[in-house]
Structures are given as C-alpha cells and as structure tokens.
Scaffold this motif. Structure first.
Motif, mmCIF file in Angstrom:
data_model
loop_
_atom_site.group_PDB
_atom_site.id
_atom_site.type_symbol
_atom_site.label_atom_id
_atom_site.label_comp_id
_atom_site.label_asym_id
_atom_site.label_seq_id
_atom_site.Cartn_x
_atom_site.Cartn_y
_atom_site.Cartn_z
ATOM 1 N N GLU A 53 -0.856 0.209 -8.054
ATOM 2 C CA GLU A 53 -0.608 0.432 -9.485
ATOM 3 C C GLU A 53 0.490 -0.488 -10.010
ATOM 4 O O GLU A 53 0.458 -0.906 -11.164
ATOM 5 C CB GLU A 53 -0.224 1.892 -9.730
ATOM 6 C CG GLU A 53 -0.051 2.235 -11.190
ATOM 7 C CD GLU A 53 0.281 3.698 -11.380
ATOM 8 O OE1 GLU A 53 1.497 4.025 -11.422
ATOM 9 O OE2 GLU A 53 -0.654 4.503 -11.463
ATOM 10 N N GLY A 54 1.454 -0.823 -9.152
ATOM 11 C CA GLY A 54 2.580 -1.654 -9.562
ATOM 12 C C GLY A 54 2.432 -3.125 -9.232
ATOM 13 O O GLY A 54 3.409 -3.874 -9.300
ATOM 14 N N ASP A 55 1.219 -3.568 -8.857
ATOM 15 C CA ASP A 55 0.987 -4.977 -8.543
ATOM 16 C C ASP A 55 0.035 -5.553 -9.582
ATOM 17 O O ASP A 55 -1.167 -5.305 -9.532
ATOM 18 C CB ASP A 55 0.392 -5.123 -7.141
ATOM 19 C CG ASP A 55 0.188 -6.576 -6.727
ATOM 20 O OD1 ASP A 55 0.415 -7.485 -7.554
ATOM 21 O OD2 ASP A 55 -0.209 -6.790 -5.568
ATOM 22 N N PRO A 56 0.563 -6.344 -10.533
ATOM 23 C CA PRO A 56 -0.298 -6.882 -11.589
ATOM 24 C C PRO A 56 -1.435 -7.760 -11.072
ATOM 25 O O PRO A 56 -2.449 -7.908 -11.738
ATOM 26 C CB PRO A 56 0.652 -7.707 -12.467
ATOM 27 C CG PRO A 56 2.021 -7.416 -12.013
ATOM 28 C CD PRO A 56 1.951 -6.741 -10.684
ATOM 29 N N ALA A 57 -1.295 -8.315 -9.874
ATOM 30 C CA ALA A 57 -2.334 -9.188 -9.319
ATOM 31 C C ALA A 57 -3.290 -8.442 -8.388
ATOM 32 O O ALA A 57 -4.159 -9.060 -7.780
ATOM 33 C CB ALA A 57 -1.686 -10.359 -8.578
ATOM 34 N N TYR B 269 9.699 -2.008 -2.836
ATOM 35 C CA TYR B 269 9.396 -1.767 -4.245
ATOM 36 C C TYR B 269 8.008 -2.287 -4.579
ATOM 37 O O TYR B 269 7.494 -3.202 -3.934
ATOM 38 C CB TYR B 269 10.377 -2.544 -5.133
ATOM 39 C CG TYR B 269 11.801 -2.096 -5.076
ATOM 40 C CD1 TYR B 269 12.311 -1.226 -6.037
ATOM 41 C CD2 TYR B 269 12.660 -2.559 -4.090
ATOM 42 C CE1 TYR B 269 13.637 -0.831 -5.998
ATOM 43 C CE2 TYR B 269 13.989 -2.163 -4.046
ATOM 44 C CZ TYR B 269 14.465 -1.295 -5.009
ATOM 45 O OH TYR B 269 15.778 -0.898 -4.977
ATOM 46 N N THR B 270 7.441 -1.759 -5.668
ATOM 47 C CA THR B 270 6.263 -2.397 -6.233
ATOM 48 C C THR B 270 6.724 -3.713 -6.849
ATOM 49 O O THR B 270 7.920 -3.899 -7.155
ATOM 50 C CB THR B 270 5.595 -1.541 -7.322
ATOM 51 O OG1 THR B 270 6.458 -1.457 -8.453
ATOM 52 C CG2 THR B 270 5.241 -0.145 -6.814
ATOM 53 N N ILE B 271 5.792 -4.616 -7.070
ATOM 54 C CA ILE B 271 6.115 -5.893 -7.697
ATOM 55 C C ILE B 271 6.696 -5.653 -9.087
ATOM 56 O O ILE B 271 7.727 -6.240 -9.456
ATOM 57 C CB ILE B 271 4.857 -6.792 -7.770
ATOM 58 C CG1 ILE B 271 4.347 -7.120 -6.354
ATOM 59 C CG2 ILE B 271 5.123 -8.048 -8.580
ATOM 60 C CD1 ILE B 271 5.295 -7.886 -5.473
ATOM 61 N N SER B 272 6.083 -4.765 -9.864
ATOM 62 C CA SER B 272 6.551 -4.494 -11.233
ATOM 63 C C SER B 272 7.939 -3.869 -11.257
ATOM 64 O O SER B 272 8.777 -4.244 -12.076
ATOM 65 C CB SER B 272 5.563 -3.583 -11.967
ATOM 66 O OG SER B 272 4.327 -4.214 -12.115
ATOM 67 N N ALA B 273 8.192 -2.917 -10.367
ATOM 68 C CA ALA B 273 9.509 -2.260 -10.338
ATOM 69 C C ALA B 273 10.599 -3.265 -9.978
ATOM 70 O O ALA B 273 11.686 -3.248 -10.568
ATOM 71 C CB ALA B 273 9.507 -1.097 -9.353
ATOM 72 N N PHE B 274 10.308 -4.149 -9.026
ATOM 73 C CA PHE B 274 11.325 -5.124 -8.640
ATOM 74 C C PHE B 274 11.542 -6.150 -9.746
ATOM 75 O O PHE B 274 12.672 -6.598 -9.962
ATOM 76 C CB PHE B 274 10.972 -5.809 -7.319
ATOM 77 C CG PHE B 274 12.144 -6.500 -6.703
ATOM 78 C CD1 PHE B 274 13.128 -5.763 -6.068
ATOM 79 C CD2 PHE B 274 12.288 -7.872 -6.770
ATOM 80 C CE1 PHE B 274 14.240 -6.392 -5.510
ATOM 81 C CE2 PHE B 274 13.394 -8.505 -6.210
ATOM 82 C CZ PHE B 274 14.371 -7.756 -5.581
ATOM 83 N N ASP B 275 10.490 -6.519 -10.469
ATOM 84 C CA ASP B 275 10.647 -7.439 -11.601
ATOM 85 C C ASP B 275 11.605 -6.868 -12.643
ATOM 86 O O ASP B 275 12.397 -7.609 -13.239
ATOM 87 C CB ASP B 275 9.299 -7.762 -12.239
ATOM 88 C CG ASP B 275 8.482 -8.743 -11.408
ATOM 89 O OD1 ASP B 275 9.044 -9.352 -10.463
ATOM 90 O OD2 ASP B 275 7.279 -8.892 -11.698
ATOM 91 N N ARG C 29 -6.421 -6.160 -1.359
ATOM 92 C CA ARG C 29 -5.163 -6.757 -0.889
ATOM 93 C C ARG C 29 -4.122 -6.532 -1.978
ATOM 94 O O ARG C 29 -4.401 -6.704 -3.155
ATOM 95 C CB ARG C 29 -5.334 -8.237 -0.607
ATOM 96 C CG ARG C 29 -6.285 -8.501 0.570
ATOM 97 C CD ARG C 29 -6.421 -9.978 0.847
ATOM 98 N NE ARG C 29 -5.257 -10.501 1.527
ATOM 99 C CZ ARG C 29 -5.085 -10.498 2.834
ATOM 100 N NH1 ARG C 29 -6.012 -9.984 3.619
ATOM 101 N NH2 ARG C 29 -4.007 -11.019 3.375
ATOM 102 N N LEU C 30 -2.945 -6.162 -1.566
ATOM 103 C CA LEU C 30 -1.878 -5.947 -2.541
ATOM 104 C C LEU C 30 -0.576 -6.483 -1.994
ATOM 105 O O LEU C 30 -0.476 -6.853 -0.836
ATOM 106 C CB LEU C 30 -1.778 -4.465 -2.921
ATOM 107 C CG LEU C 30 -1.600 -3.447 -1.807
ATOM 108 C CD1 LEU C 30 -0.129 -3.172 -1.573
ATOM 109 C CD2 LEU C 30 -2.299 -2.166 -2.190
ATOM 110 N N ARG C 31 0.420 -6.535 -2.874
ATOM 111 C CA ARG C 31 1.727 -7.077 -2.501
ATOM 112 C C ARG C 31 2.805 -6.041 -2.756
ATOM 113 O O ARG C 31 2.649 -5.156 -3.601
ATOM 114 C CB ARG C 31 2.036 -8.317 -3.340
ATOM 115 C CG ARG C 31 1.018 -9.422 -3.212
ATOM 116 C CD ARG C 31 1.179 -10.497 -4.277
ATOM 117 N NE ARG C 31 1.154 -9.903 -5.614
ATOM 118 C CZ ARG C 31 1.841 -10.358 -6.660
ATOM 119 N NH1 ARG C 31 2.598 -11.419 -6.549
ATOM 120 N NH2 ARG C 31 1.763 -9.765 -7.823
#
Length: 169
Positions: free
Chosen positions: A29-33, A58-64, A40-42
């Motif tokens: 949910e937190g990986d825009p890509a 962290y999710t990618i979005s939370a860390f951003d 596959r997720l990051r």
C-alpha cells in the motif's frame, strides 16, 4: 493500514527472510511503484542508528515523508547533518520478491547482531514502521520499556492512561 503484531521469522545464512504477509500488505500500500501483477515491492530499511540493535523498516511513502521533514532543516545544521548521516546515508531500499522473501545484506544482519550462519528475527509492528530484532535484543528492549512503564505508573493502572486525550470526547 499500519504495522501491528509480532512475528518471528527464520533468517538463513545467506540473509534470506520472509516478510510476514500482513506486513507485506502494508508495504504494498505504501509503495507507489508496486505492481500487483509481479507482486514485487520495495521497503526502506534504516540501519544507521548505532544506539539501536534493530532494523527499522518503513514503507517507501512513509520514509519519503520523513525525508521531506529532514529537508526542511537548515543546511549545515547539526540536526540535519545527524539525520542525514543516520537516516539518509544509513538506509537503503530493499526489494521483496513475489514469494514475500527478501535478502538482508550482511551489514544489516551485523547491525542486528544476527550470527553469520543465520538465526531468528522478530518482526515487531510499530504503526508506521516495523522493527526487526534478534529475539534476545527484542526481549531486552521489552524489559527496558517495561521498567519505564513501571516507573511512570508506580501507582498501578492501565497502560491506556499513556494515550493522549481522545479528541472525539
């Protein structure tokens, strides 16, 4: 969605570990890509804080969002340089494959204190992130926090008293 729960996973000698399914759903949910077809997720793994023997994930979005907050600090300030050193330089993007597994680089396993031949990792949800500890470090952290709770609540009571007032009344 938030990370919650505590799950112990096996880490093999090559650093392979399965990310718990509930945690993968939050990461997706937190990986825009994120592509649901490839699954596959990051995730962003923070290992730079030398005072903590765990990985903070962290999710990618939370860390951003955290990076944007760091960027608001004046360039050259002690606060910004500390955060850049321990959060920005001390983190990396790690992929999770379609089967829910990832590989933790040796430097990440060393930071946690995992034996070179593998071991167990406790994945502990903490709302916007989850932490990965060795079982021994997780238990030591629980004991430190329990001592702090006992000191704050010497008269007893429910830990829900630690919550801020409910804005809804």
């Amino acid at each position: 969605m938030h990370f919650s729960g505590t799950i112990t996973q096996r880490v093999d000698g090559k650093g392979r570990v399965s990310i718990p399914a509930d945690f993968r759903a939050v990461l997706a949910e937190g990986d825009p890509a994120y592509d649901p077809d490839t699954k596959r997720l990051r995730m962003r793994v923070v290992y730079g804080d030398p005072s903590r023997k765990c990985l903070e994930i962290y999710t990618i979005s939370a860390f951003d969002k955290i990076l944007k907050r760091v960027a608001t600090l004046p360039e050259g300030s002690d606060e910004r340089e500390i955060l850049e050193l321990f959060l920005v330089s001390g983190s990396e993007v790690v992929e999770v494959d379609a089967d829910g597994r990832t590989i933790l680089a040796q430097r990440l396993r060393d930071h946690m204190g995992l034996p070179r031949d593998g071991g167990e990792a406790v994945c502990a949800g903490a709302l916007d992130l989850f932490r990965m500890w060795t079982p021994e470090e997780f238990e030591a952290e629980r004991q430190r926090k329990m001592a702090a709770v006992k000191a704050r609540m010497a008269g007893g009571g429910n830990i829900l008293k630690l919550l801020p007032p409910n804005p809804e009344g």
